[in-house]
Design an enzyme around this catalytic site. Structure first.
Site, PDB file in Angstrom:
ATOM      1  N   GLU A 466       2.584 -49.070  11.720  1.00 53.69           N
ATOM      2  CA  GLU A 466       3.597 -49.999  11.189  1.00 53.69           C
ATOM      3  C   GLU A 466       2.987 -50.926  10.141  1.00 53.69           C
ATOM      4  OE1 GLU A 466       6.523 -49.246  11.628  1.00 53.69           O
ATOM      5  OE2 GLU A 466       6.180 -47.873  13.315  1.00 53.69           O
ATOM      6  N   HIS A 472       3.153 -51.106   2.344  1.00 59.47           N
ATOM      7  CA  HIS A 472       3.998 -50.448   1.339  1.00 59.47           C
ATOM      8  C   HIS A 472       5.054 -51.441   0.835  1.00 59.47           C
ATOM      9  CE1 HIS A 472       6.074 -46.294   0.394  1.00 59.47           C
ATOM     10  NE2 HIS A 472       5.592 -46.871  -0.683  1.00 59.47           N
TER      11      HIS A 472
HETATM   12 ZN   LIG Z   1       6.616 -44.511  10.380  1.00 58.61          ZN
END
Ligand SMILES: [Zn+2]
Length: 679
Positions: A466, A472
């Site tokens: 996560e 990201h």
């Molecule tokens: Zn994922």
């Protein structure tokens, strides 16, 4: 009282004013959000000036700001801190949202303008991200049927509706069939090998069903697995296995087989109306993989070595059967049982020995440290930020030069108001259109709350996973919000998360963060070795059953004409085509293949799990080649993947980072599929 969604938020970092948002604010904000976007869309379609990028595509991107602002808070809280009232709003909202979305995509005047801009792209003077924004907008309309004649469009909509019903029916049948099946074991039968915990659960199940003095096993995974792994009685294992593979395909009212054929046929019809030769072509056109041929090629490259490996594993199990003096041939229901015996011989590992090295705070700081060493990021706890639950911690994230990256919230503990599983989400997405908008990212997990909170190895991987999605979102550097962070193709989105898991188990990183909760002592190398050695065990089997299911998915989705075969024959033919070893079945048969028949989204998409794994293994290999904290490799990954969101084709982004297309060898090595020895 005024509705906070109608104001600008003057909170620290512009975080939602959770302390002021009441349940009654949502519907009002959504209603106004729908209305505002409708007005914005009218303004676009009624514009007298010819359609261009700014007055159409960018205007469409700008529209719906209030809706997005409200939706982000609402969807986050209804996942992580829900209550009856939020759940009621969720139910009331779903059809309104769908209708709003449907109206937008069926707005012919709007589509005409989008199409005009799209058609003039070759002459337009636009940046690459703008071209992509326009192409994606156009594609979204086309995939919803906007380019069709009215009659065909109506047919597509009717097919969508029928498919939605059939898919729901598939789920409901499966649930019923799963609940109705029971394997009753009475006092006369042999329960040797089963643990007390397993038997207690089976007894409780029996009591719930009004049966005394017996045990009941069901076809749910949690019931089947321990029985197949540990029951000494071969007869019981066979009964259980046979029941499992017929789930949803029994001769009763819950039989999903007629639905499977119907769904496949209707999906084919819809795809052909929309101009695609098969459902797989239609689905894959919107993914990184692009078309069925690319998927086949990838699966084929993994399938070849997997077949060798699984044959070897079967041989090992047969040898073990012989050595124990049992004179029979290995059958599918023997696989789990003998595999467990081999596993405990080779890799005995006690979870209680491991957990003290994985205190939540240490693991979290270990992940932060990886981001620091890779990208120079720093994470500083801030206490002046309103949060939606006392368990939530807020971190201010800064870049190496001290500039603000964004806010990172962690919400790690399980509670009754939180959905199961783990996920990354955002309260605000990054964008750079008129001003620099910094992201507010959240990681949610479900670790049991205790002091100290000690994680299992799986939970450690989840936290790093996560965190990868989190980076990201945080490191995104795009102009348009709809292209930011994790807004990328479904078979690309797991690259940043899965690649991060590799650092979690790198010995040098483990030695840094895995410290004993009481003594502070670093995890011993002998434990690290044991942890990692088990990774390649039984991977021939796991990969075979997974790939066989992927092939089955592609066989159904790839139909270019309706099949005349019954479901059993269809499955047999699809498995014969890949020469599936007869002691291993596909992980899912059609009757209980929820992923592909209970909804559209993962149909022609079961391959995506291993596609993403090819990318993360190959991507991490670049770090291994140059050093796992090599600054140039990290910078390239950051600039070519993490910062770029959905501004370009995923394959192009990957190749810019890696210097070539992804290769499967690193995945094969990681899963131990390249070895020829029998260990
Ligand atoms: Zn994922």
């Amino acid at each position: 009282m005024s509705n906070p969604f109608f104001e600008d938020w003057n909170t620290p970092y512009g975080i939602p004013p959770f302390d002021r948002i009441q349940n009654e604010h949502y519907l009002e904000a959504f209603e106004r959000g729908f209305a505002e976007q409708n007005v914005e869309i009218d303004r676009i379609t009624q514009n007298q000036a010819p359609a261009n990028f700014t007055n159409t595509i960018e205007a469409l991107e700008r529209s719906g700001a209030l809706l997005a602002k409200t939706g982000m808070v609402f969807s986050n809280l209804s996942s992580s801190d829900t209550n009856d009232s939020l759940q009621a709003i969720e139910l009331a909202l779903a059809p309104k949202y769908a209708a709003h979305e449907g109206r937008l995509l069926n707005n012919q005047a709007l589509f005409e303008r989008v199409k005009q801009v799209y058609s003039s792209l070759p002459e337009a003077d636009l940046d690459a991200d703008q071209v992509k924004l326009c192409e994606d907008a156009y594609t979204r309309f086309v995939r919803a049927g906007a380019a069709l004649e009215e009659q065909a469009r109506d047919q597509v909509m009717a097919l969508d509706e029928t498919l939605a019903e059939l898919q729901t029916q598939f789920s409901q049948n499966l649930l019923k069939d799963t609940n109705e099946f029971e394997l009753v074991i009475d006092a006369t039968e042999d329960i040797a090998g089963l643990s007390q915990t397993t038997l207690q659960a089976a007894k409780a199940e029996a009591q719930q069903r009004g049966k005394t003095n017996s045990y009941v096993f069901t076809v749910s995974r949690s019931s089947i697995t321990p029985l197949l792994q540990f029951a000494d009685s071969r007869e019981l294992r066979e009964k259980m296995y046979r029941a499992y593979i017929r789930n949803g395909a029994n001769d009763n009212a819950n039989n999903n087989q007629p639905l499977v054929s119907q769904i496949a046929t209707l999906r084919l019809q819809r795809a052909q109306l929309l101009g695609y030769s098969s459902h797989a072509h239609y689905m894959l056109d919107d993914r990184m993989a692009k078309n069925p041929a690319n998927v086949s090629e990838l699966l084929g490259q993994i399938w070849q070595p997997t077949q060798k490996k699984v044959a070897q594993e079967a041989q090992d199990l047969q040898t073990m059967i012989q050595e124990r003096g049992d004179n029979f041939e290995l059958a599918p229901w023997d696989w789990w049982y003998y595999t467990e015996k081999l596993r405990s011989e080779r890799y005995a590992l006690d979870e209680d020995q491991i957990k003290p090295y994985f205190k939540l705070e240490n693991v979290r700081d270990g992940a932060f440290d990886v981001a620091h060493r890779l990208f120079g990021l720093t994470f500083e706890l801030v206490n002046d930020v309103p949060v939606y639950h006392p368990d939530v911690l807020s971190y201010q994230v800064k870049d190496a030069d001290g500039s603000l990256i964004g806010l990172f919230l962690v919400d790690y503990f399980m509670r009754p108001t939180k959905q199961g599983g783990a996920w990354m989400s955002e309260f605000r997405a990054q964008s750079n259109l008129d001003a620099s908008v910094r992201p507010i990212v959240v990681n949610c997990c479900n670790f049991p709350k205790s002091t100290p909170c000690l994680l299992t190895m799986d939970e450690v991987r989840i936290l790093f996973h996560e965190f990868g999605h989190g980076l990201h979102g945080l490191l995104s550097q795009v102009r348009y919000e709809s292209q930011s962070g994790t807004n990328v193709k479904q078979d690309f989105v797991e690259l940043p998360s899965q690649i991060m898991e590799h650092w979690a188990t790198e010995p040098s990183v483990l030695r840094n963060y895995a410290r004993h909760v009481d003594t502070g002592e670093t995890i011993p190398d002998v434990l690290i070795d044991k942890l990692l050695a088990a990774d390649t065990f039984n991977q021939g089997f796991a990969t075979t059953e997974y790939l066989a299911a992927s092939y089955l998915d592609m066989a159904w989705s790839g139909l270019e004409a309706p099949t005349m075969l019954g479901v059993d024959e269809f499955e047999a033919k699809a498995m014969a085509a890949i020469n599936l070893i007869d002691v291993v079945g596909p992980r899912y048969n059609s009757g209980y293949f929820q992923h592909i028949f209970a909804e559209d989204n993962y149909s022609a998409g079961y391959y995506a799990y291993i596609w993403a794994e090819v990318l993360d293994a190959d991507g991490f290999e670049a770090f291994k080649e140059n050093g796992i904290f090599d600054p140039a490799t990290a910078l390239s990954f950051r600039q070519n993947v993490l910062e770029r969101g959905g501004t370009a084709e995923a394959m192009g982004l990957y190749q810019a980072f890696r210097g070539r297309a992804p290769a499967v060898e690193p995945l094969l090595r990681k899963r131990g599929l390249l070895t020829t020895s029998s260990t």
